[in-house]
Design a protein around this motif. Structure first.
Motif, PDB file in Angstrom:
ATOM      1  N   LEU A 121     -11.201   2.658  -9.217  1.00 44.59           N
ATOM      2  CA  LEU A 121     -11.527   4.016  -8.780  1.00 44.59           C
ATOM      3  C   LEU A 121     -10.628   4.481  -7.637  1.00 44.59           C
ATOM      4  CD1 LEU A 121     -15.420   4.010  -9.001  1.00 44.59           C
ATOM      5  CD2 LEU A 121     -13.821   5.301 -10.433  1.00 44.59           C
ATOM      6  N   VAL A 122     -10.129   3.557  -6.837  1.00 47.99           N
ATOM      7  CA  VAL A 122      -9.158   3.936  -5.802  1.00 47.99           C
ATOM      8  C   VAL A 122      -7.904   4.493  -6.469  1.00 47.99           C
ATOM      9  CG1 VAL A 122      -7.759   3.150  -3.860  1.00 47.99           C
ATOM     10  CG2 VAL A 122     -10.057   2.209  -4.196  1.00 47.99           C
ATOM     11  N   THR A 123      -7.475   3.878  -7.553  1.00 49.70           N
ATOM     12  CA  THR A 123      -6.300   4.383  -8.259  1.00 49.70           C
ATOM     13  C   THR A 123      -6.568   5.738  -8.907  1.00 49.70           C
ATOM     14  OG1 THR A 123      -6.676   3.417 -10.486  1.00 49.70           O
ATOM     15  CG2 THR A 123      -5.726   1.974  -8.786  1.00 49.70           C
ATOM     16  N   ARG A 124      -7.816   5.981  -9.284  1.00 56.35           N
ATOM     17  CA  ARG A 124      -8.161   7.288  -9.851  1.00 56.35           C
ATOM     18  C   ARG A 124      -8.097   8.365  -8.763  1.00 56.35           C
ATOM     19  NH1 ARG A 124      -6.244   6.638 -14.039  1.00 56.35           N
ATOM     20  NH2 ARG A 124      -5.337   4.966 -12.804  1.00 56.35           N
ATOM     21  N   ALA A 125      -8.474   8.010  -7.545  1.00 55.42           N
ATOM     22  CA  ALA A 125      -8.330   8.943  -6.431  1.00 55.42           C
ATOM     23  C   ALA A 125      -6.867   9.298  -6.232  1.00 55.42           C
ATOM     24  CB  ALA A 125      -8.915   8.343  -5.158  1.00 55.42           C
ATOM     25  N   VAL A 126      -5.988   8.297  -6.318  1.00 50.93           N
ATOM     26  CA  VAL A 126      -4.554   8.552  -6.184  1.00 50.93           C
ATOM     27  C   VAL A 126      -4.079   9.509  -7.268  1.00 50.93           C
ATOM     28  CG1 VAL A 126      -2.254   7.512  -6.229  1.00 50.93           C
ATOM     29  CG2 VAL A 126      -4.141   6.314  -5.086  1.00 50.93           C
ATOM     30  N   GLU A 127      -4.456   9.245  -8.511  1.00 51.13           N
ATOM     31  CA  GLU A 127      -4.039  10.103  -9.625  1.00 51.13           C
ATOM     32  C   GLU A 127      -4.455  11.556  -9.389  1.00 51.13           C
ATOM     33  OE1 GLU A 127      -2.435   9.760 -12.485  1.00 51.13           O
ATOM     34  OE2 GLU A 127      -2.383   7.637 -13.002  1.00 51.13           O
TER      35      GLU A 127
ATOM     36  N   GLN B 209     -11.442  12.080   2.126  1.00 48.87           N
ATOM     37  CA  GLN B 209     -11.502  10.664   1.796  1.00 48.87           C
ATOM     38  C   GLN B 209     -10.545  10.320   0.656  1.00 48.87           C
ATOM     39  OE1 GLN B 209     -13.083   8.334   3.527  1.00 48.87           O
ATOM     40  NE2 GLN B 209     -12.268   6.741   2.190  1.00 48.87           N
ATOM     41  N   ALA B 210     -10.412  11.221  -0.315  1.00 45.17           N
ATOM     42  CA  ALA B 210      -9.468  10.988  -1.411  1.00 45.17           C
ATOM     43  C   ALA B 210      -8.036  10.987  -0.888  1.00 45.17           C
ATOM     44  CB  ALA B 210      -9.644  12.062  -2.488  1.00 45.17           C
ATOM     45  N   LEU B 211      -7.738  11.903   0.014  1.00 43.73           N
ATOM     46  CA  LEU B 211      -6.398  11.961   0.603  1.00 43.73           C
ATOM     47  C   LEU B 211      -6.118  10.710   1.431  1.00 43.73           C
ATOM     48  CD1 LEU B 211      -3.874  13.753   0.906  1.00 43.73           C
ATOM     49  CD2 LEU B 211      -4.953  14.764   2.931  1.00 43.73           C
ATOM     50  N   ALA B 212      -7.120  10.254   2.169  1.00 46.06           N
ATOM     51  CA  ALA B 212      -6.957   9.052   2.984  1.00 46.06           C
ATOM     52  C   ALA B 212      -6.695   7.832   2.121  1.00 46.06           C
ATOM     53  CB  ALA B 212      -8.203   8.835   3.839  1.00 46.06           C
ATOM     54  N   ALA B 213      -7.474   7.654   1.059  1.00 45.53           N
ATOM     55  CA  ALA B 213      -7.298   6.494   0.184  1.00 45.53           C
ATOM     56  C   ALA B 213      -5.920   6.500  -0.468  1.00 45.53           C
ATOM     57  CB  ALA B 213      -8.386   6.473  -0.884  1.00 45.53           C
ATOM     58  N   THR B 214      -5.464   7.667  -0.891  1.00 41.74           N
ATOM     59  CA  THR B 214      -4.156   7.783  -1.513  1.00 41.74           C
ATOM     60  C   THR B 214      -3.044   7.429  -0.534  1.00 41.74           C
ATOM     61  OG1 THR B 214      -4.984   9.506  -2.992  1.00 41.74           O
ATOM     62  CG2 THR B 214      -2.602   9.369  -2.721  1.00 41.74           C
ATOM     63  N   THR B 215      -3.134   7.978   0.657  1.00 43.22           N
ATOM     64  CA  THR B 215      -2.136   7.705   1.694  1.00 43.22           C
ATOM     65  C   THR B 215      -2.075   6.218   2.004  1.00 43.22           C
ATOM     66  OG1 THR B 215      -2.544   9.888   2.674  1.00 43.22           O
ATOM     67  CG2 THR B 215      -1.433   8.251   4.060  1.00 43.22           C
ATOM     68  N   ARG B 216      -3.223   5.595   2.159  1.00 47.18           N
ATOM     69  CA  ARG B 216      -3.272   4.179   2.535  1.00 47.18           C
ATOM     70  C   ARG B 216      -2.770   3.265   1.433  1.00 47.18           C
ATOM     71  NH1 ARG B 216      -9.181   5.427   5.104  1.00 47.18           N
ATOM     72  NH2 ARG B 216      -8.431   6.129   7.155  1.00 47.18           N
ATOM     73  N   LEU B 217      -3.163   3.551   0.196  1.00 48.08           N
ATOM     74  CA  LEU B 217      -2.715   2.695  -0.894  1.00 48.08           C
ATOM     75  C   LEU B 217      -1.196   2.747  -1.050  1.00 48.08           C
ATOM     76  CD1 LEU B 217      -3.262   0.794  -3.216  1.00 48.08           C
ATOM     77  CD2 LEU B 217      -3.707   2.766  -4.672  1.00 48.08           C
ATOM     78  N   LEU B 218      -0.621   3.936  -0.963  1.00 48.58           N
ATOM     79  CA  LEU B 218       0.821   4.067  -1.122  1.00 48.58           C
ATOM     80  C   LEU B 218       1.576   3.494   0.074  1.00 48.58           C
ATOM     81  CD1 LEU B 218       0.994   7.599  -2.792  1.00 48.58           C
ATOM     82  CD2 LEU B 218       1.229   5.354  -3.881  1.00 48.58           C
ATOM     83  N   ALA B 219       0.992   3.579   1.264  1.00 47.98           N
ATOM     84  CA  ALA B 219       1.617   2.943   2.427  1.00 47.98           C
ATOM     85  C   ALA B 219       1.581   1.427   2.299  1.00 47.98           C
ATOM     86  CB  ALA B 219       0.913   3.391   3.708  1.00 47.98           C
ATOM     87  N   ASP B 220       0.461   0.896   1.853  1.00 43.88           N
ATOM     88  CA  ASP B 220       0.353  -0.555   1.652  1.00 43.88           C
ATOM     89  C   ASP B 220       1.314  -1.030   0.558  1.00 43.88           C
ATOM     90  OD1 ASP B 220      -1.573  -0.694   3.618  1.00 43.88           O
ATOM     91  OD2 ASP B 220      -3.267  -0.792   2.227  1.00 43.88           O
ATOM     92  N   ALA B 221       1.520  -0.200  -0.459  1.00 45.84           N
ATOM     93  CA  ALA B 221       2.450  -0.566  -1.532  1.00 45.84           C
ATOM     94  C   ALA B 221       3.878  -0.667  -0.994  1.00 45.84           C
ATOM     95  CB  ALA B 221       2.376   0.448  -2.665  1.00 45.84           C
ATOM     96  N   LEU B 222       4.236   0.195  -0.058  1.00 43.94           N
ATOM     97  CA  LEU B 222       5.552   0.094   0.565  1.00 43.94           C
ATOM     98  C   LEU B 222       5.698  -1.232   1.293  1.00 43.94           C
ATOM     99  CD1 LEU B 222       8.277   1.279   1.502  1.00 43.94           C
ATOM    100  CD2 LEU B 222       7.043   2.283   3.447  1.00 43.94           C
TER     101      LEU B 222
END
Length: 265
Positions: A145-151, A173-186
């Motif tokens: 579901l975190v990835t669905r927020a990103v999508e 919260q959706a914007l925060a999760a997206t930002t964090r996941l993509l930052a962690d991926a970097l």
């Protein structure tokens, strides 16, 4: 002594579910006011129209439905932070599925309403720990579901860019999760501690090989806002253009992220 292994970020499952539903509601409200001419407009996603894009947003959520229809895999074999690196491999199939979906659902309002109803029912029925076989690998429902927020967040921005005067809000919260996941991926793509990437107010990560910073102001710092970071990470905005337009600040010899982006294509 080897450095301590960084603990993976955890996402509050209750907030994630609420964020996905809230952002989808924002999209539904915006799309409900679009006419045929607006739905036929081009987008920045190849030759997709706005209609195709909207159908794809619904498809991103019905991926949960399709995964739950499959038997649960025996074990988890991928983490949520690895998901961005698996998206490009499925681009052709996603494009074909999206076009069939758009053609088969002329009434987009009814289609999105059905997606919303069925997703809520599934989330009420299934526990967050239920393992899903996704296109990226096996992971728990809560992580997926975190990835669905990103999508949804990424494509909300695409939708806003495509239709003049349309300003679809982003759930915080959706914007925060997206930002964090993509930052962690970097940080996964370029492990290290020489460069600090700041995306206030949601994320700060250390990355890039080199001398590790421990005290005071880091010698290599990149800073930008959440939407600019998301556009950089997904290839909507080129690094050199972001610098030229002063949408990102980068100081230090290891602060050039141009060769590391995008992360998700």
């Amino acid at each position: 002594m080897p450095p301590a292994k960084k603990r993976a970020r955890r996402y509050d499952p209750v907030r994630t579910r609420a964020a996905v539903l809230a952002q989808f509601a924002n999209v539904r409200e915006a799309v409900g006011g679009l006419g045929p001419d607006q739905l036929a407009l081009p987008t920045r996603l190849g030759d997709w129209t706005v209609r195709d894009l909207v159908a794809h947003i619904g498809m991103a959520l019905t991926a949960v439905h399709r995964a739950l229809d499959l038997p649960a895999p025996p074990r988890q074999n991928v983490t949520v932070v690895e998901w961005p690196f698996a998206t490009a491999a499925n681009s052709t199939a996603i494009d074909e599925f999206t076009r069939r979906l758009a053609a088969g659902h002329p009434d987009l309002d009814a289609y999105l309403a059905d997606v919303d109803r069925s997703l809520r029912a599934l989330l009420d029925e299934h526990p967050g720990g239920r393992l899903l076989e996704t296109s990226a690998g096996a992971m728990p429902l809560d992580d997926y579901l975190v990835t669905r927020a990103v999508e949804i967040v990424v494509h909300t921005d695409d939708l806003t860019a495509a239709v003049a005067g349309l300003d679809v809000p982003h759930d915080r919260q959706a914007l925060a999760a997206t930002t964090r996941l993509l930052a962690d991926a970097l940080a996964v793509k370029a492990p290290g501690g020489s460069t600090e990437v700041r995306v206030p107010p949601y994320a700060v990560v250390q990355c890039v090989e080199g001398p590790r910073h421990t005290r005071g102001t880091p010698p290599n710092v990149v800073e930008t806002d959440p939407l600019t970071w998301i556009r950089l990470a997904t290839g909507r905005l080129a690094w050199k253009d972001a610098l030229a337009e002063a949408k990102v600040s980068a100081s230090g010899e290891r602060a050039d992220l141009g060769d590391l982006l995008p992360l998700l294509a």
